[in-house]
Design a protein around this motif. Structure first.
Motif, PDB file in Angstrom:
ATOM      1  N   GLU A  98       0.891  -1.400  -0.001  1.00  0.00           N
ATOM      2  CA  GLU A  98       0.108   0.050  -0.007  1.00  0.00           C
ATOM      3  C   GLU A  98       0.728   1.290   0.097  1.00  0.00           C
ATOM      4  OE1 GLU A  98      -3.749   1.850   2.588  1.00  0.00           O
ATOM      5  OE2 GLU A  98      -3.381  -0.075   2.419  1.00  0.00           O
ATOM      6  N   GLU A  99       1.961   1.180   0.578  1.00  0.00           N
ATOM      7  CA  GLU A  99       2.768   2.325   0.845  1.00  0.00           C
ATOM      8  C   GLU A  99       3.585   2.556  -0.547  1.00  0.00           C
ATOM      9  OE1 GLU A  99       3.188  -0.386   3.094  1.00  0.00           O
ATOM     10  OE2 GLU A  99       1.837   0.715   4.833  1.00  0.00           O
ATOM     11  N   GLU A 100       3.922   1.621  -1.394  1.00  0.00           N
ATOM     12  CA  GLU A 100       4.462   1.533  -2.703  1.00  0.00           C
ATOM     13  C   GLU A 100       3.531   2.226  -3.613  1.00  0.00           C
ATOM     14  OE1 GLU A 100       7.947  -1.779  -2.539  1.00  0.00           O
ATOM     15  OE2 GLU A 100       5.773  -2.385  -2.792  1.00  0.00           O
ATOM     16  N   ILE A 101       2.387   1.705  -3.323  1.00  0.00           N
ATOM     17  CA  ILE A 101       1.232   2.279  -4.428  1.00  0.00           C
ATOM     18  C   ILE A 101       1.187   3.657  -4.066  1.00  0.00           C
ATOM     19  CG2 ILE A 101      -1.088   2.190  -4.888  1.00  0.00           C
ATOM     20  CD1 ILE A 101      -1.074  -0.877  -4.267  1.00  0.00           C
ATOM     21  N   GLU A 102       1.007   4.056  -2.690  1.00  0.00           N
ATOM     22  CA  GLU A 102       0.744   5.589  -2.467  1.00  0.00           C
ATOM     23  C   GLU A 102       1.890   6.218  -3.008  1.00  0.00           C
ATOM     24  OE1 GLU A 102      -0.358   8.130   1.489  1.00  0.00           O
ATOM     25  OE2 GLU A 102      -0.553   6.147   1.542  1.00  0.00           O
ATOM     26  N   LYS A 106       1.325   9.471  -5.547  1.00  0.00           N
ATOM     27  CA  LYS A 106       1.773  10.800  -5.268  1.00  0.00           C
ATOM     28  C   LYS A 106       2.549  11.326  -6.559  1.00  0.00           C
ATOM     29  CE  LYS A 106       1.590  10.690  -0.269  1.00  0.00           C
ATOM     30  NZ  LYS A 106       2.240  10.751   1.044  1.00  0.00           N
ATOM     31  N   GLU A 107       3.566  10.587  -6.905  1.00  0.00           N
ATOM     32  CA  GLU A 107       4.197  11.013  -8.166  1.00  0.00           C
ATOM     33  C   GLU A 107       3.510  11.421  -9.481  1.00  0.00           C
ATOM     34  OE1 GLU A 107       7.231   8.409  -9.300  1.00  0.00           O
ATOM     35  OE2 GLU A 107       7.859   8.082  -7.172  1.00  0.00           O
ATOM     36  N   ILE A 108       2.594  10.446  -9.533  1.00  0.00           N
ATOM     37  CA  ILE A 108       1.599  10.527 -10.712  1.00  0.00           C
ATOM     38  C   ILE A 108       0.724  11.781 -10.700  1.00  0.00           C
ATOM     39  CG2 ILE A 108      -0.624   9.481 -11.916  1.00  0.00           C
ATOM     40  CD1 ILE A 108       0.847   6.814 -11.215  1.00  0.00           C
ATOM     41  N   ILE A 109       0.216  12.146  -9.303  1.00  0.00           N
ATOM     42  CA  ILE A 109      -0.533  13.569  -9.082  1.00  0.00           C
ATOM     43  C   ILE A 109       0.267  14.779  -9.491  1.00  0.00           C
ATOM     44  CG2 ILE A 109      -1.865  14.635  -7.224  1.00  0.00           C
ATOM     45  CD1 ILE A 109      -2.598  12.044  -6.141  1.00  0.00           C
ATOM     46  N   ALA A 110       1.522  14.492  -9.065  1.00  0.00           N
ATOM     47  CA  ALA A 110       2.411  15.690  -9.276  1.00  0.00           C
ATOM     48  C   ALA A 110       2.681  15.789 -10.798  1.00  0.00           C
ATOM     49  CB  ALA A 110       3.830  15.479  -8.510  1.00  0.00           C
ATOM     50  N   GLN A 111       3.081  14.807 -11.541  1.00  0.00           N
ATOM     51  CA  GLN A 111       3.110  14.728 -13.084  1.00  0.00           C
ATOM     52  C   GLN A 111       1.881  15.328 -13.671  1.00  0.00           C
ATOM     53  OE1 GLN A 111       4.051  10.606 -14.136  1.00  0.00           O
ATOM     54  NE2 GLN A 111       5.905  10.461 -13.094  1.00  0.00           N
ATOM     55  N   THR A 112       0.758  14.929 -13.307  1.00  0.00           N
ATOM     56  CA  THR A 112      -0.502  15.500 -14.015  1.00  0.00           C
ATOM     57  C   THR A 112      -1.117  16.768 -13.717  1.00  0.00           C
ATOM     58  OG1 THR A 112      -1.781  14.213 -12.552  1.00  0.00           O
ATOM     59  CG2 THR A 112      -1.038  13.021 -14.527  1.00  0.00           C
ATOM     60  N   GLY A 113      -0.462  17.171 -12.423  1.00  0.00           N
ATOM     61  CA  GLY A 113      -0.904  18.294 -11.969  1.00  0.00           C
ATOM     62  C   GLY A 113      -2.550  18.273 -11.439  1.00  0.00           C
ATOM     63  N   LYS A 129      -2.068   2.334 -16.243  1.00  0.00           N
ATOM     64  CA  LYS A 129      -1.105   1.920 -17.133  1.00  0.00           C
ATOM     65  C   LYS A 129       0.216   1.564 -16.396  1.00  0.00           C
ATOM     66  CE  LYS A 129      -3.049   3.950 -21.011  1.00  0.00           C
ATOM     67  NZ  LYS A 129      -2.978   5.321 -21.675  1.00  0.00           N
ATOM     68  N   GLN A 130       0.530   2.580 -15.557  1.00  0.00           N
ATOM     69  CA  GLN A 130       1.980   2.281 -14.885  1.00  0.00           C
ATOM     70  C   GLN A 130       2.061   1.060 -13.790  1.00  0.00           C
ATOM     71  OE1 GLN A 130       3.606   5.975 -12.926  1.00  0.00           O
ATOM     72  NE2 GLN A 130       3.684   7.052 -15.017  1.00  0.00           N
ATOM     73  N   LEU A 131       0.929   0.853 -13.073  1.00  0.00           N
ATOM     74  CA  LEU A 131       1.014  -0.120 -12.231  1.00  0.00           C
ATOM     75  C   LEU A 131       0.224  -1.186 -12.391  1.00  0.00           C
ATOM     76  CD1 LEU A 131       0.003   2.370  -9.288  1.00  0.00           C
ATOM     77  CD2 LEU A 131       2.330   1.478  -9.857  1.00  0.00           C
ATOM     78  N   ALA A 132       0.099  -1.515 -13.624  1.00  0.00           N
ATOM     79  CA  ALA A 132      -0.658  -2.449 -14.386  1.00  0.00           C
ATOM     80  C   ALA A 132       0.032  -3.900 -13.975  1.00  0.00           C
ATOM     81  CB  ALA A 132      -0.875  -2.514 -15.834  1.00  0.00           C
ATOM     82  N   GLY A 133      -0.623  -4.851 -13.299  1.00  0.00           N
ATOM     83  CA  GLY A 133      -0.176  -6.108 -12.991  1.00  0.00           C
ATOM     84  C   GLY A 133       0.777  -6.013 -11.605  1.00  0.00           C
ATOM     85  N   LYS A 134       0.925  -4.886 -11.199  1.00  0.00           N
ATOM     86  CA  LYS A 134       1.557  -4.667  -9.950  1.00  0.00           C
ATOM     87  C   LYS A 134       0.812  -4.473  -8.624  1.00  0.00           C
ATOM     88  CE  LYS A 134       5.629  -2.854 -12.102  1.00  0.00           C
ATOM     89  NZ  LYS A 134       6.464  -1.757 -12.622  1.00  0.00           N
ATOM     90  N   ALA A 135      -0.498  -3.859  -9.238  1.00  0.00           N
ATOM     91  CA  ALA A 135      -1.266  -3.544  -8.144  1.00  0.00           C
ATOM     92  C   ALA A 135      -2.827  -3.857  -8.497  1.00  0.00           C
ATOM     93  CB  ALA A 135      -1.108  -2.216  -7.487  1.00  0.00           C
ATOM     94  N   ASP A 136      -3.617  -4.015  -7.650  1.00  0.00           N
ATOM     95  CA  ASP A 136      -5.152  -4.137  -7.751  1.00  0.00           C
ATOM     96  C   ASP A 136      -5.603  -2.741  -8.178  1.00  0.00           C
ATOM     97  OD1 ASP A 136      -7.566  -5.561  -7.988  1.00  0.00           O
ATOM     98  OD2 ASP A 136      -8.084  -4.524  -6.057  1.00  0.00           O
ATOM     99  N   SER A 141      -7.612   2.988  -6.887  1.00  0.00           N
ATOM    100  CA  SER A 141      -8.621   3.636  -6.799  1.00  0.00           C
ATOM    101  C   SER A 141      -8.846   4.262  -5.343  1.00  0.00           C
ATOM    102  CB  SER A 141      -9.884   3.150  -7.303  1.00  0.00           C
ATOM    103  OG  SER A 141     -10.972   3.802  -7.014  1.00  0.00           O
ATOM    104  N   THR A 142      -8.856   3.501  -4.472  1.00  0.00           N
ATOM    105  CA  THR A 142      -8.948   3.720  -2.980  1.00  0.00           C
ATOM    106  C   THR A 142      -7.836   5.097  -2.755  1.00  0.00           C
ATOM    107  OG1 THR A 142      -9.821   1.753  -2.325  1.00  0.00           O
ATOM    108  CG2 THR A 142      -8.975   3.118  -0.688  1.00  0.00           C
ATOM    109  N   ILE A 143      -6.607   4.648  -3.023  1.00  0.00           N
ATOM    110  CA  ILE A 143      -5.699   5.436  -2.687  1.00  0.00           C
ATOM    111  C   ILE A 143      -5.661   6.971  -3.354  1.00  0.00           C
ATOM    112  CG2 ILE A 143      -3.146   5.822  -2.823  1.00  0.00           C
ATOM    113  CD1 ILE A 143      -2.819   2.703  -2.104  1.00  0.00           C
ATOM    114  N   VAL A 144      -6.049   6.958  -4.801  1.00  0.00           N
ATOM    115  CA  VAL A 144      -6.059   8.121  -5.509  1.00  0.00           C
ATOM    116  C   VAL A 144      -7.433   8.983  -4.887  1.00  0.00           C
ATOM    117  CG1 VAL A 144      -7.033   8.703  -7.733  1.00  0.00           C
ATOM    118  CG2 VAL A 144      -5.235   7.148  -7.667  1.00  0.00           C
ATOM    119  N   LYS A 145      -8.543   8.407  -4.446  1.00  0.00           N
ATOM    120  CA  LYS A 145      -9.500   9.186  -3.720  1.00  0.00           C
ATOM    121  C   LYS A 145      -9.040   9.764  -2.446  1.00  0.00           C
ATOM    122  CE  LYS A 145     -13.563   6.356  -5.537  1.00  0.00           C
ATOM    123  NZ  LYS A 145     -14.470   5.035  -5.127  1.00  0.00           N
ATOM    124  N   LYS A 146      -8.313   8.873  -1.772  1.00  0.00           N
ATOM    125  CA  LYS A 146      -7.852   9.432  -0.498  1.00  0.00           C
ATOM    126  C   LYS A 146      -6.784  10.770  -0.630  1.00  0.00           C
ATOM    127  CE  LYS A 146      -4.579   7.263   1.843  1.00  0.00           C
ATOM    128  NZ  LYS A 146      -3.629   6.368   2.755  1.00  0.00           N
TER     129      LYS A 146
END
Length: 149
Positions: A98-102, A106-113, A129-136, A141-146
């Motif tokens: 969960e920490e690695e996904i978070e 966070k990096e993706i949020i910074a990249q996309t603004g 796309k970046q986390l395909a196969g590495k995370a559910d 979705s839960t972490i992005v919402k948070k």
């Protein structure tokens, strides 16, 4: 060696070892791979990325089925499903914590603004796309919402 070929070799090994659970699981994987290869527009090719998605989907379905069996009080059937899921997971890349996904999100949020929930679709598209196969997807979705809330 392509994942399709690896599965074929592992089927032979499972036959020699008389490992019924492994053999049944691998045959099921190969059946789904063959269906994907012969689907309209597939050009009789199956890339490893597509193969991993198929295996991840089968593992997810197995876990859901096991949960259903457990709720119905059929632990014997749930154990059978989980044994097959264990075989499937041997072929998947290590899942992120969960920490690695978070950290990745966070990096993706910074990249996309992204600045709020209105940008969730943009973040989920890149994260998927970046986390395909590495995370559910549900965990992402839960972490992005948070983080966007």
């Amino acid at each position: 060696m392509a994942l399709f070929d690896q599965i074929s070799e592992d089927i032979k090994s499972a036959m020699k070892a008389r490992d019924k659970v492994r053999l049944e699981t691998l045959r099921n994987i190969k059946k789904v791979f063959l269906e994907a290869k012969t689907a309209p527009g597939a050009n009789d090719m199956l890339e490893d990325g597509e193969a991993l998605k198929i295996i991840a989907k089968l593992a997810k379905q197995g876990k859901e089925t096991a949960a259903t069996y457990t709720q119905a009080g059929r632990q014997d059937l749930a154990d059978d499903e989980l044994a097959q899921v264990a075989v499937l997971e041997e072929y998947l890349p290590k899942q992120l914590s969960e920490e690695e996904i978070e950290a990745s999100v966070k990096e993706i949020i910074a990249q996309t603004g992204a600045e709020g929930m209105k940008d969730m679709g943009k973040v989920m598209g890149v994260a998927g796309k970046q986390l395909a196969g590495k995370a559910d997807g549900r965990a992402i979705s839960t972490i992005v919402k948070k983080l966007l809330a």
